[in-house]
Every structure is written in C-alpha cells, then in structure tokens.
Design a protein around this motif. Sequence first.
Motif, PDB file in Angstrom:
ATOM      1  N   TYR A   1       0.783  -1.340  -0.078  1.00  0.00           N
ATOM      2  CA  TYR A   1       0.037   0.214  -0.030  1.00  0.00           C
ATOM      3  C   TYR A   1       0.818   1.162  -0.058  1.00  0.00           C
ATOM      4  O   TYR A   1       2.107   1.229   0.236  1.00  0.00           O
ATOM      5  CB  TYR A   1      -0.873   0.175   1.178  1.00  0.00           C
ATOM      6  N   PRO A   2       0.426   2.430  -0.083  1.00  0.00           N
ATOM      7  CA  PRO A   2       1.109   3.413  -0.320  1.00  0.00           C
ATOM      8  C   PRO A   2       2.207   3.997   0.888  1.00  0.00           C
ATOM      9  O   PRO A   2       1.696   3.557   2.018  1.00  0.00           O
ATOM     10  CB  PRO A   2       0.010   4.911  -0.646  1.00  0.00           C
TER      11      PRO A   2
ATOM     12  N   PHE B   1      -2.479   3.222  11.788  1.00  0.00           N
ATOM     13  CA  PHE B   1      -2.619   2.336  10.609  1.00  0.00           C
ATOM     14  C   PHE B   1      -1.396   1.910  10.223  1.00  0.00           C
ATOM     15  O   PHE B   1      -1.126   0.482  10.184  1.00  0.00           O
ATOM     16  CB  PHE B   1      -3.243   2.889   9.300  1.00  0.00           C
ATOM     17  N   ASP B   2      -0.326   2.777   9.958  1.00  0.00           N
ATOM     18  CA  ASP B   2       1.115   2.133   9.554  1.00  0.00           C
ATOM     19  C   ASP B   2       1.977   3.412   9.779  1.00  0.00           C
ATOM     20  O   ASP B   2       1.972   4.311   9.063  1.00  0.00           O
ATOM     21  CB  ASP B   2       1.236   1.792   8.172  1.00  0.00           C
TER      22      ASP B   2
ATOM     23  N   GLN C   1      -9.794  -0.329   4.771  1.00  0.00           N
ATOM     24  CA  GLN C   1     -10.562  -0.804   3.751  1.00  0.00           C
ATOM     25  C   GLN C   1     -10.156  -0.076   1.987  1.00  0.00           C
ATOM     26  O   GLN C   1     -10.133  -0.907   1.386  1.00  0.00           O
ATOM     27  CB  GLN C   1     -12.180   0.106   3.878  1.00  0.00           C
ATOM     28  N   ILE C   2      -9.705   1.125   2.270  1.00  0.00           N
ATOM     29  CA  ILE C   2      -8.953   1.482   1.123  1.00  0.00           C
ATOM     30  C   ILE C   2      -7.832   0.665   0.595  1.00  0.00           C
ATOM     31  O   ILE C   2      -7.685   0.548  -0.538  1.00  0.00           O
ATOM     32  CB  ILE C   2      -8.852   2.973   1.411  1.00  0.00           C
ATOM     33  N   PHE C   3      -7.024   0.779   1.650  1.00  0.00           N
ATOM     34  CA  PHE C   3      -5.468   0.083   1.350  1.00  0.00           C
ATOM     35  C   PHE C   3      -5.633  -1.188   0.889  1.00  0.00           C
ATOM     36  O   PHE C   3      -4.617  -1.800   0.300  1.00  0.00           O
ATOM     37  CB  PHE C   3      -4.468   0.579   2.246  1.00  0.00           C
TER      38      PHE C   3
ATOM     39  N   ILE D   1      -6.106   0.576  -5.069  1.00  0.00           N
ATOM     40  CA  ILE D   1      -5.263   1.457  -4.358  1.00  0.00           C
ATOM     41  C   ILE D   1      -4.099   0.753  -3.818  1.00  0.00           C
ATOM     42  O   ILE D   1      -2.924   1.169  -3.664  1.00  0.00           O
ATOM     43  CB  ILE D   1      -5.960   2.595  -3.635  1.00  0.00           C
ATOM     44  N   GLY D   2      -4.407  -0.135  -3.066  1.00  0.00           N
ATOM     45  CA  GLY D   2      -3.495  -0.839  -2.029  1.00  0.00           C
ATOM     46  C   GLY D   2      -2.367  -1.881  -2.862  1.00  0.00           C
ATOM     47  O   GLY D   2      -1.676  -2.367  -2.298  1.00  0.00           O
TER      48      GLY D   2
END
Length: 135
Positions: free
Chosen positions: A3-4, A27-28, A125-127, A132-133
């Motif tokens: 992921y980004p 998250f990270d 959810q997004i990543f 996107i992830g």
Amino acid sequence: MTYPHRVLLIDDDDDDRYLFGLGLNEFDSSIELHCERDCEVAIQKLAANDIAVPDCFFLDWNMPKMSGRECLIAIRAMPQYNDVPIIVQTTCTCPEVKQEAEMFGAAYFYNKPSNLKELTQRFRQIFFNTSIGTR
C-alpha cells in the motif's frame, strides 16, 4: 499486498489534518504524510515538482478559494500524476458529488469519519480492499 508509502493530503481544516495524521500513523507509522492546506499552493508545488510524487492523494472536496473539484481536475491535467490515485473525502453526503468526483478521475470517494477508529478502519478498507493498495 503493498500500500502507499507516501501520501499527500490536501485539506484546509486543521482538525481534520490532525485526525488524518493520527489515523494514518495508527494504521502504519512508516507511511510518509505530506499535508497542504490550500489547493492553489498544492497545485503550484506539484507543478514545480517541489513535492515528492505521492503514491496517492487524499483530497478534501469542500475547500475555500479553489474547490476540491477544481483541484482534482488540475492534478489530472498533469501527466506525471496520471497513475496516482486520488481519494476524495468530504462531509457531503450527496450522491451527485461522488459521481462528479469519479467522473473527473477520483479513484475512491468517502465521507469523512468522525473519529479515529472509523478513520483507521477506512484506511484498512481503502488500502486492502481496493486497487489503490496494490500499486
């Protein structure tokens, strides 16, 4: 899954930027976050390559001076950012806004969560559940 690692947030609200940073860190903590509070300044810096190319953008839709819509269009007009996902966030619940954002090139659209737990879940959810992830 990857992921980004570098995220650019464009949002004029100090509290929202702060909450976003906390949530992203939870998250990270290795994700590099760069924030801009003004769309015009962000566009100028992006055009001048004064900001490292992000892996994804998070863009507030309701911004003063230059709107999120105008900012989205301006970013999409820069070839070096064609493949960089733009995630639009807003407090607006109108389905037309989501359709408009997607029409102009947003990869994902969500309503701003009201607390840290919801925001961290949104990042998951997004990543992890979108393309996107997998960049």
